[in-house]
Design a protein around this motif. Structure first.
Motif, PDB file in Angstrom:
ATOM      1  N   ASP A 106       1.873   6.700  -6.860  1.00  0.00           N
ATOM      2  CA  ASP A 106       0.856   7.584  -7.260  1.00  0.00           C
ATOM      3  C   ASP A 106       1.467   8.935  -7.174  1.00  0.00           C
ATOM      4  O   ASP A 106       1.245   9.648  -8.092  1.00  0.00           O
ATOM      5  CB  ASP A 106      -0.345   7.105  -6.226  1.00  0.00           C
ATOM      6  CG  ASP A 106      -1.439   8.489  -6.852  1.00  0.00           C
ATOM      7  OD1 ASP A 106      -1.971   8.008  -7.964  1.00  0.00           O
ATOM      8  OD2 ASP A 106      -1.834   9.225  -6.000  1.00  0.00           O
ATOM      9  N   GLU A 107       2.225   9.177  -6.377  1.00  0.00           N
ATOM     10  CA  GLU A 107       3.043  10.592  -5.861  1.00  0.00           C
ATOM     11  C   GLU A 107       3.993  10.707  -7.091  1.00  0.00           C
ATOM     12  O   GLU A 107       4.012  11.758  -7.705  1.00  0.00           O
ATOM     13  CB  GLU A 107       3.542  10.593  -4.910  1.00  0.00           C
ATOM     14  CG  GLU A 107       2.409  10.814  -3.407  1.00  0.00           C
ATOM     15  CD  GLU A 107       3.380  10.640  -2.175  1.00  0.00           C
ATOM     16  OE1 GLU A 107       4.600  10.721  -2.153  1.00  0.00           O
ATOM     17  OE2 GLU A 107       2.751  10.700  -1.153  1.00  0.00           O
TER      18      GLU A 107
ATOM     19  N   ARG B  32       1.225   4.108  -2.792  1.00  0.00           N
ATOM     20  CA  ARG B  32       1.002   5.411  -2.604  1.00  0.00           C
ATOM     21  C   ARG B  32       2.216   6.234  -3.289  1.00  0.00           C
ATOM     22  O   ARG B  32       2.088   7.290  -3.579  1.00  0.00           O
ATOM     23  CB  ARG B  32       0.807   5.920  -1.145  1.00  0.00           C
ATOM     24  CG  ARG B  32      -0.274   5.473  -0.711  1.00  0.00           C
ATOM     25  CD  ARG B  32      -0.730   6.298   0.860  1.00  0.00           C
ATOM     26  NE  ARG B  32       0.291   5.579   1.644  1.00  0.00           N
ATOM     27  CZ  ARG B  32       0.146   4.642   2.610  1.00  0.00           C
ATOM     28  NH1 ARG B  32      -0.806   3.806   2.500  1.00  0.00           N
ATOM     29  NH2 ARG B  32       1.409   4.365   3.298  1.00  0.00           N
TER      30      ARG B  32
ATOM     31  N   GLN C  71       0.915  -1.291   0.071  1.00  0.00           N
ATOM     32  CA  GLN C  71       0.008   0.015   0.174  1.00  0.00           C
ATOM     33  C   GLN C  71       0.938   1.263  -0.026  1.00  0.00           C
ATOM     34  O   GLN C  71       0.747   2.207  -0.875  1.00  0.00           O
ATOM     35  CB  GLN C  71      -0.847   0.090   1.268  1.00  0.00           C
ATOM     36  CG  GLN C  71      -1.937  -1.265   1.153  1.00  0.00           C
ATOM     37  CD  GLN C  71      -2.954  -0.968   2.392  1.00  0.00           C
ATOM     38  OE1 GLN C  71      -2.652  -0.288   3.440  1.00  0.00           O
ATOM     39  NE2 GLN C  71      -3.918  -1.790   2.308  1.00  0.00           N
ATOM     40  N   ALA C  72       1.896   1.370   0.818  1.00  0.00           N
ATOM     41  CA  ALA C  72       3.062   2.530   0.862  1.00  0.00           C
ATOM     42  C   ALA C  72       3.453   2.512  -0.376  1.00  0.00           C
ATOM     43  O   ALA C  72       3.624   3.492  -1.075  1.00  0.00           O
ATOM     44  CB  ALA C  72       3.839   2.202   1.975  1.00  0.00           C
TER      45      ALA C  72
END
Length: 442
Positions: free
Chosen positions: A294-295, A291, A287-288
């Motif tokens: 995505d960034e 993220r 999950q990290a």
């Protein structure tokens, strides 16, 4: 390139008008007497130069049978260049004519013979010698004409005063105009004094304009024979323009390198580091890692936008694809000041001129947005004869100028490198109108 608009510019004081008309002031003006002095000095100066030229030509021609004739001729031509320098100084001091020195001698290699060859090949040297021959008959005519006209004019003008004061003429019945031994025709002294005074006044008033006409020929001779040739002047201009173009290109490259280093390159380096961290966390913390990916995706979009802006600053694609009108409309849409654009072109100019026109308007609109304090601006583009005309106007505070060190001075140099022209009309309090003229070259 930014141009600072002066916040509180001051108008130069308006010169006061003279109460005496210029036609009555002219005989006593300093310019008139300087031009008269120039005409008076022309004869002795021209006599010296003519004698020198005759001596040089005759001596070198007589020595051509030997080897000495060529060096003597070269030395004579060099001396003629020295006399020409004195003539340019005299024209500068008395006529206000500032003529640049001709192109210097450029021997191909050190040595006397190389210098002799450079002197003989120099067109400026032969023009100086030709000036010595051509100027002498004109100087003789101008000297006699100016001195005679000026002295007769003042003599006739002063005739009423000294004639009435001369006691030896008091008993005469008048001035004799005609006589055949039996019949004598006299004119009254009063009428003679009045007529001569009127003619003298007219000649004195006309004298300054006669001098200006005579010295105009001197100006043409000095400028045409003692100055640099048109070809040499054009070469100097092209060398200067080439320097401006090289400096401008180097500045643009430095700007692009700085924008890449500080913008897209730094962002891509950070993006690579973020993707490396996401790769390491992919197995342990998906999950990290998602993220972080995505960034990174958002950073990629920002980097792409910066690259698009940089490419647009180099040469916008819309300018290449659709021409100057749509490109300027898109440029005006990004300006913080409302801008109206009107483009009247029946065809496209040369791509290089089109690019210069685009970036000229771009820099002018940046100046309007940053420094003018205007709330509206306008861009007009049209084609006249063989010129592409640009006009950018705003209702700001004014005070813009092309003084050295400012942004508009640099822009004027850029336009001058392609034989363009920049004219600024920006009085204190506004409005400001900047007009650019570029060669069409379509």
């Amino acid at each position: 390139m930014d141009t600072a608009y002066s916040a509180h510019p001051t108008r130069p004081p308006r010169p006061r008008g003279h109460r005496v008309p210029v036609g009555l002031r002219a005989p006593f003006a300093g310019r008139t007497w300087r031009e008269f002095l120039h005409l008076c000095l022309s004869l002795p100066v021209a006599s010296v130069m003519f004698g020198y030229a005759v001596a040089v030509v005759s001596t070198s021609a007589g020595l051509l049978i030997t080897f000495l004739g060529i060096p003597v001729l070269a030395g004579g031509l060099a001396g003629a260049r020295g006399l020409g320098a004195l003539e340019r100084a005299r024209a500068r001091a008395l006529l206000g004519l500032d003529v640049a020195a001709p192109e210097p001698l450029r021997p191909s290699k050190p040595g006397l013979m190389a210098w002799v060859g450079a002197v003989l090949k120099s067109g400026a040297s032969w023009r100086h010698l030709l000036y010595a021959f051509v100027h002498f008959p004109w100087a003789l005519f101008a000297f006699v004409g100016s001195v005679t006209f000026w002295s007769v004019g003042w003599a006739l003008l002063s005739f009423p005063f000294w004639y009435w004061l001369a006691p030896s003429y008091a008993s005469l019945p008048g001035i004799q105009l005609w006589g055949d031994g039996t019949t004598v025709l006299y004119v009254s002294p009063t009428v003679a004094a009045l007529v001569s005074g009127v003619f003298g006044l007219l000649m004195v008033l006309a004298g300054p304009w006669v001098f200006r006409g005579l010295t105009q020929v001197d100006r043409l001779l000095v400028r045409g024979l003692l100055g640099p040739s048109p070809l040499a002047t054009r070469v100097i201009e092209l060398e200067s323009d080439r320097g401006v173009v090289v400096d401008t290109a180097a500045a643009d490259l430095r700007r692009i390198e700085r924008d890449l280093h500080d913008g897209a390159q730094a962002r891509l380096v950070a993006l690579a580091m973020d993707l490396g961290l996401a790769k390491e966390k992919l197995a342990a913390d998906p999950q990290a890692a998602a993220r972080m990916v995505d960034e990174a995706h958002g950073e990629v979009k920002v980097a792409l936008q910066e690259l698009r802006d940089l490419a647009r600053g180099i040469h916008p694609a819309i300018l290449t694809d659709r021409g100057l009108g749509p490109a300027l409309s898109a440029l005006a849409g990004r300006c913080t000041v409302p801008v109206t654009v009107e483009v009247d072109l029946d065809r496209r100019p040369a791509p290089a001129i089109e690019g210069i026109a685009y970036f000229t308007v771009s820099e002018l609109l940046q100046n309007v947005a940053k420094h003018s304090g205007a709330d509206r601006a306008a861009v007009d583009v049209w084609h006249t004869a063989d010129q592409l005309m640009l006009m950018v106007s705003d209702n700001g505070r004014g005070g813009a100028s092309t003084e050295a060190g400012g942004g508009l001075a640099g822009l004027a140099e850029r336009l001058g490198s392609v034989d363009g022209l920049l004219v600024v009309d920006s009085p204190a309090g506004g409005p400001t109108t900047v007009t650019a003229e570029l060669p069409w070259r379509g």
